[in-house]
Design an enzyme around this catalytic site. Structure first.
Site, PDB file in Angstrom:
ATOM      1  N   THR A 293       9.579  -7.140 -12.091  1.00 56.43           N
ATOM      2  CA  THR A 293       8.925  -8.409 -12.414  1.00 56.43           C
ATOM      3  C   THR A 293       7.708  -8.619 -11.515  1.00 56.43           C
ATOM      4  O   THR A 293       7.790  -8.455 -10.297  1.00 56.43           O
ATOM      5  CB  THR A 293       9.925  -9.578 -12.247  1.00 56.43           C
ATOM      6  OG1 THR A 293      11.016  -9.327 -13.118  1.00 56.43           O
ATOM      7  CG2 THR A 293       9.298 -10.918 -12.595  1.00 56.43           C
TER       8      THR A 293
ATOM      9  N   GLY B 197       0.824  -1.201   0.000  1.00 56.14           N
ATOM     10  CA  GLY B 197       0.000   0.000   0.000  1.00 56.14           C
ATOM     11  C   GLY B 197       0.862   1.257   0.000  1.00 56.14           C
ATOM     12  O   GLY B 197       0.530   2.258  -0.645  1.00 56.14           O
ATOM     13  N   THR B 198       1.977   1.193   0.700  1.00 55.83           N
ATOM     14  CA  THR B 198       2.881   2.342   0.757  1.00 55.83           C
ATOM     15  C   THR B 198       3.343   2.712  -0.654  1.00 55.83           C
ATOM     16  O   THR B 198       3.305   3.878  -1.051  1.00 55.83           O
ATOM     17  CB  THR B 198       4.093   2.008   1.664  1.00 55.83           C
ATOM     18  OG1 THR B 198       3.593   1.713   2.964  1.00 55.83           O
ATOM     19  CG2 THR B 198       5.086   3.145   1.726  1.00 55.83           C
TER      20      THR B 198
ATOM     21  N   CYS C 125       2.779   0.710  12.613  1.00 57.02           N
ATOM     22  CA  CYS C 125       3.938   1.445  12.098  1.00 57.02           C
ATOM     23  C   CYS C 125       4.506   2.403  13.132  1.00 57.02           C
ATOM     24  O   CYS C 125       5.636   2.823  13.026  1.00 57.02           O
ATOM     25  CB  CYS C 125       3.554   2.210  10.835  1.00 57.02           C
ATOM     26  SG  CYS C 125       2.751   1.166   9.642  1.00 57.02           S
TER      27      CYS C 125
ATOM     28  N   SER D  59      -4.420  -2.767  -0.105  1.00 61.37           N
ATOM     29  CA  SER D  59      -3.267  -3.626   0.137  1.00 61.37           C
ATOM     30  C   SER D  59      -3.698  -5.052   0.485  1.00 61.37           C
ATOM     31  O   SER D  59      -4.585  -5.243   1.314  1.00 61.37           O
ATOM     32  CB  SER D  59      -2.464  -3.024   1.299  1.00 61.37           C
ATOM     33  OG  SER D  59      -1.319  -3.779   1.549  1.00 61.37           O
ATOM     34  N   GLY D  60      -3.030  -6.032  -0.136  1.00 58.95           N
ATOM     35  CA  GLY D  60      -3.424  -7.423   0.039  1.00 58.95           C
ATOM     36  C   GLY D  60      -3.387  -7.920   1.475  1.00 58.95           C
ATOM     37  O   GLY D  60      -4.287  -8.641   1.917  1.00 58.95           O
ATOM     38  N   HIS D  61      -2.348  -7.495   2.219  1.00 54.43           N
ATOM     39  CA  HIS D  61      -2.183  -8.143   3.530  1.00 54.43           C
ATOM     40  C   HIS D  61      -3.188  -7.663   4.582  1.00 54.43           C
ATOM     41  O   HIS D  61      -3.223  -8.203   5.691  1.00 54.43           O
ATOM     42  CB  HIS D  61      -0.729  -8.023   4.022  1.00 54.43           C
ATOM     43  CG  HIS D  61      -0.316  -6.680   4.538  1.00 54.43           C
ATOM     44  ND1 HIS D  61      -0.216  -6.422   5.885  1.00 54.43           N
ATOM     45  CD2 HIS D  61       0.034  -5.551   3.910  1.00 54.43           C
ATOM     46  CE1 HIS D  61       0.193  -5.167   6.049  1.00 54.43           C
ATOM     47  NE2 HIS D  61       0.353  -4.624   4.856  1.00 54.43           N
TER      48      HIS D  61
ATOM     49  N   ASN E 190      -6.810   4.071  10.033  1.00 54.16           N
ATOM     50  CA  ASN E 190      -6.255   2.796  10.489  1.00 54.16           C
ATOM     51  C   ASN E 190      -6.238   2.669  12.008  1.00 54.16           C
ATOM     52  O   ASN E 190      -6.183   1.576  12.542  1.00 54.16           O
ATOM     53  CB  ASN E 190      -4.839   2.590   9.934  1.00 54.16           C
ATOM     54  CG  ASN E 190      -3.972   3.820  10.028  1.00 54.16           C
ATOM     55  OD1 ASN E 190      -4.296   4.868   9.461  1.00 54.16           O
ATOM     56  ND2 ASN E 190      -2.890   3.716  10.769  1.00 54.16           N
TER      57      ASN E 190
ATOM     58  N   GLN F 224      -7.789   0.541   4.621  1.00 47.71           N
ATOM     59  CA  GLN F 224      -8.558   0.001   5.755  1.00 47.71           C
ATOM     60  C   GLN F 224     -10.063  -0.024   5.481  1.00 47.71           C
ATOM     61  O   GLN F 224     -10.827  -0.465   6.337  1.00 47.71           O
ATOM     62  CB  GLN F 224      -8.277   0.812   7.029  1.00 47.71           C
ATOM     63  CG  GLN F 224      -6.814   0.778   7.476  1.00 47.71           C
ATOM     64  CD  GLN F 224      -6.367  -0.590   8.016  1.00 47.71           C
ATOM     65  OE1 GLN F 224      -7.157  -1.535   8.126  1.00 47.71           O
ATOM     66  NE2 GLN F 224      -5.092  -0.701   8.336  1.00 47.71           N
TER      67      GLN F 224
HETATM   68  N1  PLP Z   1      -2.599   3.147   4.422  1.00 52.70           N
HETATM   69  C1  PLP Z   1      -3.228   2.733   5.525  1.00 52.70           C
HETATM   70  C2  PLP Z   1      -4.478   3.418   5.953  1.00 52.70           C
HETATM   71  C3  PLP Z   1      -2.709   1.671   6.256  1.00 52.70           C
HETATM   72  O1  PLP Z   1      -3.338   1.255   7.367  1.00 52.70           O
HETATM   73  C4  PLP Z   1      -1.513   1.042   5.832  1.00 52.70           C
HETATM   74  C5  PLP Z   1      -0.905  -0.047   6.625  1.00 52.70           C
HETATM   75  O2  PLP Z   1      -1.108  -0.155   7.798  1.00 52.70           O
HETATM   76  C6  PLP Z   1      -0.909   1.511   4.657  1.00 52.70           C
HETATM   77  C7  PLP Z   1      -1.469   2.564   3.982  1.00 52.70           C
HETATM   78  C8  PLP Z   1       0.362   0.900   4.137  1.00 52.70           C
HETATM   79  O3  PLP Z   1       0.107  -0.354   3.563  1.00 52.70           O
HETATM   80  P1  PLP Z   1       1.302  -1.419   3.423  1.00 52.70           P
HETATM   81  O4  PLP Z   1       1.552  -1.968   4.784  1.00 52.70           O
HETATM   82  O5  PLP Z   1       0.765  -2.433   2.466  1.00 52.70           O
HETATM   83  O6  PLP Z   1       2.468  -0.660   2.868  1.00 52.70           O
END
Ligand code: PLP
Length: 387
Positions: free
Chosen positions: A237, A73-74, A324, A200-202, A152, A180
């Site tokens: 890739t 996601g970042t 984070c 984001s997948g995870h 989040n 989220q």
């Molecule tokens: N944006 C939000 C609102 C998130 O909660 C997060 C991860 O906690 C991210 C972005 C970043 O996603 P990733 O961990 O896949 O880089």
């Protein structure tokens, strides 16, 4: 060690068995590079195309070409924000909020050092943001508006579709960080004026290492990573197994939105139970405008960090703020932006459920937490008496 009760799903989620099974062939046999000419490469390429189609369908995108796979996601957030700014270099103003995820806030800080002007909109005491505040901040120099869909840390929802409509009327690109929100709310991009969307997948029971940036057709975006993959929008890739897993996770998420009501009931059971059993607990964020799975609370007279460690000894995984920021003892920037005093914000706890959460698990947490809080408070008052 007791069986794990995992209530930290905003940090990451368990990979669903069906997702693992869908990925397995692309790790074991069909591992070829989708850009390779041989038929094994073509097989991998077809699987990637199919995954892209399915993700596009899940989001209601008008075409699979609007889906760009990224590593996280970042990366999707940075690609969206830097990509738009680089494509329209004459404009130097960005509108966002004080409560975005660090992947956006730290980037915005970097951009300020590069000469951009950023308006960080404040939120109300309940964590909410009125769409009008965004409209008031727009200027002729605004290059981009980037606002999250769901926070989040508190789960509070922003009216991002209303914001997107207003921003579009001014002809300004709009990016939404929906990391989220996507796991809990069905989105319908055709009826929504969003230009760019991250998820984001995870956070959705797919593995780490795969995410999506939706880019509305026709939008000009300069790539962050150059290369011929992803139609030039993202070099590197492709993570075929990850994309296949994500497509499966989207299918399962899409089929199970009805279950969010049950998750909300469990979250409310946890909320009411904690309020009833532990004195000095309060809820952070608008209760009627949150995703179904998140409960953020303040517990008076304790440090969230210590309580998280004590709960983990009982097999309960929860969090203070976002993962984070969990490595530091600074209180959450989100809670501070809501006007919560520094000392109080140190007592924050975040419980984040998933569709895998069971009622028995919530009841165990409700049985364990009061004693943990009482122990911690006793230790603290004993320490004060000794001082
Ligand atoms: N944006 C939000 C609102 C998130 O909660 C997060 C991860 O906690 C991210 C972005 C970043 O996603 P990733 O961990 O896949 O880089």
């Amino acid at each position: 060690m007791a069986k794990l009760i995992y209530l930290d799903n905003n940090a990451t989620t368990a990979v669903r068995p069906q997702v693992r099974a869908a990925m397995e062939p692309f790790l074991a046999e069909a591992y070829a590079n989708p850009s390779s000419l041989h038929r094994f490469g073509a097989d991998a390429g077809r699987a990637l195309d199919d995954a892209r189609e399915r993700v596009a369908e899940f989001l209601g995108a008008s075409s699979a070409t609007e889906i760009v796979f990224t590593s996280c996601g970042t990366e999707a957030n940075v690609t969206a924000i830097r990509g738009i700014l680089a494509a329209a270099p004459a404009k130097r103003h960005i509108v966002s909020t004080q409560v975005e995820h660090p992947s956006v806030l730290l980037l915005l800080e970097q951009l300020e050092q590069e000469g951009y002007r950023v308006t960080y909109l404040p939120v109300a005491a309940d964590g909410s943001l009125a769409a009008e505040r965004v409209m008031e901040a727009l200027t002729d120099d605004t290059a981009l508006v980037t606002v999250m869909a769901a926070n989040n840390e508190t789960g509070v929802l922003f009216p991002f579709e209303e914001i997107a409509r207003g921003v579009r009327e001014r002809g300004i690109p709009f990016h939404v960080d929906a990391v989220q929100a996507v796991p809990h709310l069905p989105l319908s991009l055709p009826s929504s004026p969003v230009d760019l969307l991250t998820f984001s997948g995870h956070k959705l029971h797919a593995p780490k290492g795969i995410a999506v940036l939706y880019v509305r057709k026709g939008l000009k975006l300069r790539p962050l990573l150059v290369g011929h993959q992803e139609r030039g929008a993202r070099g590197g890739t492709e993570n075929v197994a990850g994309a296949v897993g994500l497509a499966k996770a989207c299918e399962l998420a899409g089929a199970g939105y009805d279950d969010e009501e049950r998750v909300a009931h469990l979250r409310d059971r946890l909320q009411e139970g904690l309020l009833a059993r532990i004195p000095g607990v309060s809820v952070n964020g608008a209760r009627d405008r949150r995703v179904s799975s998140v409960l953020s609370v303040l517990v008076d007279g304790i440090e969230g960090e210590t309580l998280v460690l004590m709960a983990s000894e009982k097999g309960i995984a929860i969090s203070t703020g976002s993962a984070c920021t969990a490595g530091s003892v600074e209180p959450s920037h989100v809670l501070l932006a809501m006007g919560i005093p520094y000392e109080k914000a140190l007592g924050a706890l975040r419980f984040s459920l998933s569709r895998m959460t069971q009622k028995e698990e919530i009841d165990t947490v409700l049985d364990e937490m009061p004693a943990l809080v009482a122990t911690l408070r006793n230790v603290k008052s004993g320490a004060r008496a000794d001082a």
